[in-house]
Design a protein around this motif. Structure first.
Motif, PDB file in Angstrom:
ATOM      1  N   PRO A 249      63.986  43.781  32.548  1.00 49.56           N
ATOM      2  CA  PRO A 249      64.668  44.083  33.486  1.00 49.56           C
ATOM      3  C   PRO A 249      66.159  44.381  33.515  1.00 49.56           C
ATOM      4  O   PRO A 249      66.618  45.399  34.328  1.00 49.56           O
ATOM      5  CB  PRO A 249      64.831  42.518  34.172  1.00 49.56           C
ATOM      6  CG  PRO A 249      63.562  42.163  33.520  1.00 49.56           C
ATOM      7  CD  PRO A 249      63.200  42.570  32.213  1.00 49.56           C
TER       8      PRO A 249
ATOM      9  N   PHE B 150      69.735  36.739  30.692  1.00 49.50           N
ATOM     10  CA  PHE B 150      70.026  37.730  31.885  1.00 49.50           C
ATOM     11  C   PHE B 150      69.567  37.093  33.080  1.00 49.50           C
ATOM     12  O   PHE B 150      69.745  37.506  34.104  1.00 49.50           O
ATOM     13  CB  PHE B 150      69.052  38.810  31.303  1.00 49.50           C
ATOM     14  CG  PHE B 150      69.131  40.110  32.457  1.00 49.50           C
ATOM     15  CD1 PHE B 150      70.537  40.650  32.506  1.00 49.50           C
ATOM     16  CD2 PHE B 150      68.219  40.544  33.124  1.00 49.50           C
ATOM     17  CE1 PHE B 150      70.584  41.660  33.184  1.00 49.50           C
ATOM     18  CE2 PHE B 150      68.358  41.607  34.141  1.00 49.50           C
ATOM     19  CZ  PHE B 150      69.662  42.069  34.193  1.00 49.50           C
ATOM     20  N   ALA B 151      69.097  35.623  33.175  1.00 54.34           N
ATOM     21  CA  ALA B 151      68.457  35.034  34.194  1.00 54.34           C
ATOM     22  C   ALA B 151      69.186  35.234  35.506  1.00 54.34           C
ATOM     23  O   ALA B 151      68.897  35.350  36.477  1.00 54.34           O
ATOM     24  CB  ALA B 151      68.016  33.733  33.773  1.00 54.34           C
TER      25      ALA B 151
ATOM     26  N   HIS C  98      63.757  39.082  38.712  1.00 59.00           N
ATOM     27  CA  HIS C  98      62.298  38.389  38.651  1.00 59.00           C
ATOM     28  C   HIS C  98      62.307  37.134  38.137  1.00 59.00           C
ATOM     29  O   HIS C  98      61.359  36.390  37.637  1.00 59.00           O
ATOM     30  CB  HIS C  98      61.529  39.410  37.528  1.00 59.00           C
ATOM     31  CG  HIS C  98      61.609  40.849  37.808  1.00 59.00           C
ATOM     32  ND1 HIS C  98      61.054  41.256  38.870  1.00 59.00           N
ATOM     33  CD2 HIS C  98      62.382  42.051  37.301  1.00 59.00           C
ATOM     34  CE1 HIS C  98      61.013  42.770  39.089  1.00 59.00           C
ATOM     35  NE2 HIS C  98      62.129  42.933  38.081  1.00 59.00           N
ATOM     36  N   ALA C  99      63.675  36.421  37.737  1.00 61.22           N
ATOM     37  CA  ALA C  99      63.703  35.302  37.365  1.00 61.22           C
ATOM     38  C   ALA C  99      62.793  34.207  37.447  1.00 61.22           C
ATOM     39  O   ALA C  99      62.678  33.982  38.871  1.00 61.22           O
ATOM     40  CB  ALA C  99      65.024  34.783  37.236  1.00 61.22           C
TER      41      ALA C  99
ATOM     42  N   CYS D 251      62.480  30.734  32.945  1.00 64.25           N
ATOM     43  CA  CYS D 251      63.444  31.731  32.420  1.00 64.25           C
ATOM     44  C   CYS D 251      64.858  30.952  32.085  1.00 64.25           C
ATOM     45  O   CYS D 251      65.598  31.375  31.288  1.00 64.25           O
ATOM     46  CB  CYS D 251      63.806  32.875  33.335  1.00 64.25           C
ATOM     47  SG  CYS D 251      62.265  33.931  33.500  1.00 64.25           S
TER      48      CYS D 251
ATOM     49  N   CYS E 217      61.410  39.257  27.015  1.00 60.36           N
ATOM     50  CA  CYS E 217      61.178  38.762  28.568  1.00 60.36           C
ATOM     51  C   CYS E 217      59.732  38.058  28.789  1.00 60.36           C
ATOM     52  O   CYS E 217      58.844  38.688  28.187  1.00 60.36           O
ATOM     53  CB  CYS E 217      61.427  40.194  29.256  1.00 60.36           C
ATOM     54  SG  CYS E 217      61.138  39.808  30.924  1.00 60.36           S
ATOM     55  N   PHE E 218      59.887  37.028  29.437  1.00 59.48           N
ATOM     56  CA  PHE E 218      58.675  36.486  29.642  1.00 59.48           C
ATOM     57  C   PHE E 218      57.694  37.244  30.478  1.00 59.48           C
ATOM     58  O   PHE E 218      56.670  36.903  30.428  1.00 59.48           O
ATOM     59  CB  PHE E 218      58.967  34.960  30.515  1.00 59.48           C
ATOM     60  CG  PHE E 218      59.721  34.082  29.446  1.00 59.48           C
ATOM     61  CD1 PHE E 218      58.840  33.748  28.475  1.00 59.48           C
ATOM     62  CD2 PHE E 218      61.013  33.333  29.993  1.00 59.48           C
ATOM     63  CE1 PHE E 218      59.465  32.500  27.583  1.00 59.48           C
ATOM     64  CE2 PHE E 218      61.535  32.545  29.016  1.00 59.48           C
ATOM     65  CZ  PHE E 218      60.631  32.071  27.922  1.00 59.48           C
TER      66      PHE E 218
ATOM     67  N   TRP F 120      53.006  34.767  31.914  1.00 66.41           N
ATOM     68  CA  TRP F 120      53.985  34.871  33.297  1.00 66.41           C
ATOM     69  C   TRP F 120      53.336  34.861  34.444  1.00 66.41           C
ATOM     70  O   TRP F 120      53.622  34.135  35.275  1.00 66.41           O
ATOM     71  CB  TRP F 120      54.287  36.547  32.971  1.00 66.41           C
ATOM     72  CG  TRP F 120      55.437  37.128  34.146  1.00 66.41           C
ATOM     73  CD1 TRP F 120      54.879  37.766  35.132  1.00 66.41           C
ATOM     74  CD2 TRP F 120      56.774  36.285  34.072  1.00 66.41           C
ATOM     75  NE1 TRP F 120      56.336  37.917  35.925  1.00 66.41           N
ATOM     76  CE2 TRP F 120      57.135  37.004  35.279  1.00 66.41           C
ATOM     77  CE3 TRP F 120      57.468  35.447  33.537  1.00 66.41           C
ATOM     78  CZ2 TRP F 120      58.431  36.640  35.887  1.00 66.41           C
ATOM     79  CZ3 TRP F 120      58.915  35.327  33.998  1.00 66.41           C
ATOM     80  CH2 TRP F 120      59.104  35.878  35.075  1.00 66.41           C
TER      81      TRP F 120
HETATM   82  S1  SF4 Z   1      62.945  36.459  30.910  1.00 69.83           S
HETATM   83 FE1  SF4 Z   1      63.034  35.882  32.886  1.00 69.83          FE
HETATM   84  S2  SF4 Z   1      64.879  36.171  33.391  1.00 69.83           S
HETATM   85 FE2  SF4 Z   1      64.886  37.148  31.331  1.00 69.83          FE
HETATM   86  S3  SF4 Z   1      64.957  38.924  31.793  1.00 69.83           S
HETATM   87 FE3  SF4 Z   1      62.731  38.485  31.629  1.00 69.83          FE
HETATM   88  S4  SF4 Z   1      62.295  37.918  33.836  1.00 69.83           S
HETATM   89 FE4  SF4 Z   1      64.348  38.142  33.691  1.00 69.83          FE
END
Ligand code: SF4
Ligand SMILES: Nc1ncnc2c1ncn2[C@@H]1O[C@H](COP(=O)(O)OP(=O)(O)OP(=O)(O)O)[C@@H](O)[C@H]1O
Ligand SMILES: [Mg+2]
Lengths: 300, 306, 339
Positions: C252, C290-291, C296-297, C301, C320-321, C327
């Motif tokens: 993201p 980055f949450a 998309h968090a 996250c 990223c998850f 997910w």
């Molecule tokens: S892990 Fe979660 S918060 Fe972090 S970038 Fe991926 S979706 Fe966004």
């Protein structure tokens, strides 16, 4: 209307500066107390000042009391620092002498600071030809090497402790003036000074209420450093026989008479010099700490 | 560069005139009648008037000053009140001694100061650095006249390695030069250290390391030369305090230099002698400063652009 | 795709101990550099790009900085563990660097030719004269006009662009295997930027070295890089082939970065920027860094830190998850939990 808005804003700014001044003072205090060397310096200076005050209580003997049968006795339980060529107790003389040696130092720095700050404020505030003239005069004063200007002044005024005070003080004038001049020029450029002027403050108020407090920290640093040099110079002039005259217990004068007995009674010269050295060390330690605390630019 | 020197030479003219003015004013500040003072104690009224006439002391002050400056530039510093001999003769006798002392002292100041400063800066906050800086702090705190006496007591009286006083041979130079030089050395050491630390933090030192240079190359070739630039100015200023210091040290070690001459002259109220001595010492300092300026300029060519 | 690996960085951590606490400027960086390739490292200001590159040569000012963990494998030898002596032979020889600050990175009082020649003398043991000649040749190679004359000049006599060329010549002096260029063009104006970039690509072709190219200008990355590592808050969040990355950004953050690029095709009027601010290196959140800015968090996250994992595509890594299998089985943040 528009100017009114900026004026009130700027006055708020002036108030804000006052507050930051308080904060600065607090941060200054925390830096100072954390700086071990500066604290050691402060303790040394404090001890000397205390010694000045209570010299009569501490002194075991009369500093002027001549007793020729006791002359030149080395340090003992009775005379901790021995006696001099006239049988006077050196410790007592040193205690009393602190008033002269330290007093001359402070007096001469105050003298130099007073004239130096005044000249610096005038030169920095008014600029133009006033500044040019004052700056040239300062240049000339700085063109004399070391204590030679002081010597020249003494040669005209004649020897004596008061004349030494003036001579050493004159030597401090250009140093204070230069610093104050530079800082004044900087502060003068700040816009709130203009704003205060528009609401009717005169030059006197602007200089003493608004500019002077802002140039205080470099003055204090310089003052502390100058005290060390002033005490050294004044003692040096007395050592040369141009300041305090015998039987005065001024440390430089004591050192001077001790020199004639360097072979037989070195303690006569050692103790007064040691006293001067420790005090000057104190001022230097304190001055270094002050500079770090007040002038973050210079901090490493 | 030539232009720069010429410009600086022109700039020091007002300073020199100012210095002569101050020295001239010494005479005016003395309480009492200058003619009576110059005629010496116990002179008859006639002699005093004769002096006033001869020296032009009855003319306006501005004119007197111009005459004084004119005389000084022709090498006429007046006559001593004591032995009536030209002041210049005495100065020419004394100045070389003081200059020799000053030379060795400044040598000690520079060599000792630089060495100590570098040793400190290479390993900041190490035990070595802290001890060097403590010694330097002592160095700026000890009065030179006391240090001189201590050294004299230790090396001349106790150990008997060196002569007590006088100015007859190389052995005589050591103690006074050390006494006079260490204070400046301490200041140069402190300055060198902070300047070195400043330079070592610069980007180009990182570049030098990134090239794989050995650490001592980085320090001596890349850092030291840059760090020395501000130190030059400090050494120049130090020369001033050093010249002033000769007054004390020459008295301690009984050296018949210019400094001692001035002090003796003040004691005997020999004013023309004081004036001459102070003036010459100041002129020396003014020219040394000029030299330092030129040197600074030569090492630091970048000022050309600014 | 089995190109030779020149430099591999694994879990590199460089921390600064200051009065405010520990700044984790670089906190687990991984990337791989292949022979002859250009790897771009991109990310916002302060994300740790320069500290990463300085760590590669162990040039971190210490104190306060220190490499606290990780490996930097140059031809399978770990730079972190090298002795001073060994390290010096690598610096400026196998691994050399162009710094972000061309104005201050040259010694102000040494002629630029000498600054290049000394590197050559050091690593190639050439005599003084030959080394000087080579320095002049190099200056010519990097396109400095009248190199003979310029070599004798000091940096203040050169413009910013010329100084950067000197820096490049210096870095290339010993034909390094890897050249690290930390924003070599940001301090320069646009036309000179283009010339310098062109020059670097040219030289890479001639010498066959690998380049790590650090920048926050994605346009430049698209132009010169084969691979890209995107950094965020002291870590690499996406590491893959440049073309793929620009086509289908996975993380993201990368998506946000690309959206903020002026796009000619879509004729965007307003540039989008990513909202929110970067977490402080003194205090990173436990979960994904980055949450707070991520559209998309999900709850996970904020609770767990994602790892840099390879996706089903070879040579594509993302932290990223969203790109893990679990997910889709996790509920969206703020979604009501049914009892
Ligand atoms: S892990 Fe979660 S918060 Fe972090 S970038 Fe991926 S979706 Fe966004
Ligand atoms: N000496 C230091 N002490 C403490 N923290 C530091 C120090 N040097 C760098 N940092 C921290 O490291 C972080 C990363 O810095 P770095 O210079 O690597 O950023 P960058 O990605 O190169 O940014 P830019 O694009 O602006 O060059 C910064 O946020 C800073 O807080
Ligand atoms: Mg950077």
């Amino acid at each position: 209307m528009a100017s009114k808005v900026t004026t009130t804003q700027s006055i708020d700014l002036a108030r804000a500066r006052k507050n930051t001044r308080k904060e600065r003072w607090q941060s200054f205090w925390s830096v100072m107390t954390q700086n071990k060397a500066a604290m050691v310096g402060a303790v040394i200076i404090g001890a000397y000042l205390l010694m000045m005050l209570i010299a009569p209580i501490l002194a075991p003997f009369d500093p002027y009391d001549i007793s020729l049968e006791d002359k030149l006795t080395p340090p003992s339980m009775e005379h901790w620092m021995g006696t001099d060529d006239k049988g006077r107790d050196i410790l007592s003389r040193i205690l009393y002498g602190s008033r002269l040696s330290i007093g001359v130092g402070f007096a001469s720095v105050l003298f130099g600071a007073f004239f130096g700050i005044t000249l610096g404020l005038i030169a920095g505030y008014y600029g133009k030809w006033v500044d040019t003239i004052i700056s040239r005069v300062l240049d000339i004063m700085l063109a004399f090497p070391g204590i030679l200007l002081a010597l020249a002044i003494i040669s005209a005024l004649g020897p004596g402790l008061i004349n030494v005070t003036i001579a050493v003080g004159v030597f401090s004038i250009p140093l204070f003036a230069r610093i104050v001049r530079g800082s004044t020029m900087e502060v003068k450029k700040l816009e709130y000074i203009d704003a205060i002027r528009t609401i009717g403050a005169n030059d006197f108020i602007i200089i003493f209420r608004h500019i002077l407090p802002n140039v205080m920290s470099p003055i204090i640093v310089q003052g502390s450093m100058r005290l060390a040099t002033a005490i050294l110079s004044a003692a040096g002039l007395s050592f040369l026989g141009l300041g305090a005259q015998p039987p005065s217990p001024e440390w430089g004068a004591m050192l001077s008479s001790g020199r004639d007995f360097l072979f037989s009674a070195p303690y006569m010269a050692i103790f007064p010099g040691l006293m001067i050295s420790i005090l000057v060390l104190g001022f230097n330690l304190f001055g270094d700490g002050l500079r770090d605390a007040l002038d973050p630019k210079l901090k490493k | 560069m030539f232009l720069f020197i010429a410009k600086r030479l022109v700039q020091i003219i007002p300073v020199i005139l100012g210095v002569t003015l101050v020295v001239f004013l010494i005479m005016q500040m003395v309480p009492g009648d200058p003619a009576a003072i110059l005629a010496g104690e116990g002179a008859s009224q006639d002699t005093i008037e004769q002096y006033r006439e001869d020296l032009g002391l009855n003319r306006p002050i501005a004119e007197q000053y111009l005459t004084y400056v004119g005389n000084v530039f022709q090498g006429d510093f007046g006559n001593s009140l004591k032995n009536k001999q030209p002041v210049l003769d005495e100065i020419l006798l004394r100045l070389p001694i003081t200059m020799e002392l000053a030379f060795y002292s400044i040598l000690i100041t520079v060599v000792l100061g630089l060495a100590a400063g570098i040793i400190s800066a290479v390993k900041p906050y190490s035990i070595r650095d802290v001890s060097v800086m403590v010694v330097a702090l002592l160095g700026i705190s000890l009065p030179s006249f006391w240090l001189g006496l201590l050294l004299m007591y230790l090396f001349s009286v106790k150990l008997q390695w060196l002569p007590v006083a006088g100015w007859d041979g190389p052995a005589n130079i050591i103690l006074p030069a050390v006494t006079l030089g260490v204070g400046g050395a301490a200041i140069v050491a402190r300055m060198t250290r902070s300047s070195m630390l400043d330079v070592i933090g610069q980007d180009y030192i990182r570049t030098a390391r990134a090239k794989g240079l050995k650490e001592h190359f980085v320090i001596y070739k890349h850092a030291l030369r840059n760090a020395l630039i501000p130190v030059i100015t400090v050494v120049g200023l130090q020369f001033g305090s050093l010249l002033g210091g000769t007054v004390l040290v020459e008295s301690v070690f009984a050296i018949n230099g210019l400094g001692r001459m001035i002090v003796d002259a003040i004691r005997t109220r020999d004013l023309p002698m004081v004036q001459g001595g102070v003036l010459v010492a100041s002129l020396v300092f003014v020219f040394v400063n000029l030299l330092v300026d030129v040197l600074y300029r030569a090492v630091n060519k970048r000022i050309d652009l600014n | 795709m089995s190109k030779e690996v020149v430099l591999q960085v694994k879990n590199l951590k460089t921390h600064f101990t200051t009065s405010k606490g520990i700044a984790k400027a670089v906190d687990g960086v991984d990337f791989t550099l292949h022979k002859g390739e250009t790897l771009g490292i991109v990310g916002e200001s302060g994300c740790g790009k320069s500290i990463t590159s300085l760590s590669l040569l162990r040039l971190i000012p210490s104190p306060p900085g220190k490499i606290v963990a990780g490996e930097i494998l140059l031809n399978n030898k770990d730079i972190v563990k090298m002795k001073e002596e060994e390290l010096r032979k690598v610096r400026g020889n196998q691994l050399s660097m162009i710094f972000q600050e061309p104005m201050t990175s040259l010694n102000p009082i040494i002629p630029v030719g000498e600054q290049i020649a000394e590197t050559i003398r050091l690593h190639q043991r050439l005599p003084r004269k030959k080394a000087w000649q080579k320095a002049v040749d190099l200056l010519e190679l990097v396109g400095l006009p009248s190199p003979e004359k310029r070599a004798k000049q000091e940096p203040f006599q050169l413009s910013g662009g010329m100084r950067q060329r000197v820096m490049i010549a210096m870095a290339l002096a010993c034909t390094p295997e890897v050249l690290i260029a930390d924003e070599p063009t940001t301090a320069l104006d646009v036309t000179i930027q283009a010339q310098i970039l062109e020059l670097m690509k040219d030289l890479q072709r001639q010498i066959g070295m690998s380049i790590i190219f650090i920048t926050h200008d994605l346009g430049v990355v698209a132009e010169v890089c084969d691979q890209v590592a995107v950094m965020y808050a002291g870590q690499v969040v996406e590491h893959r082939n440049a073309k793929d990355l620009f086509k289908t950004p996975l993380h993201p953050y990368t998506q946000g970065l690309l959206k903020s690029l002026p796009n000619i095709h879509e004729n965007q009027e307003v540039l989008q920027t990513i909202e929110g601010s970067v977490p402080s290196p003194y205090d990173y959140p436990i979960g994904c860094r980055f949450a707070d800015r991520c559209p998309h968090a999900k709850e996970i996250c904020r609770e767990e830190a994602p790892e840099l994992l390879e996706t089903e595509n070879e040579n594509t890594k993302v932290r990223c998850f969203m790109h893990t299998e679990k997910w889709n089985s996790i509920r969206q943040e703020g979604e009501l939990v049914c009892p």
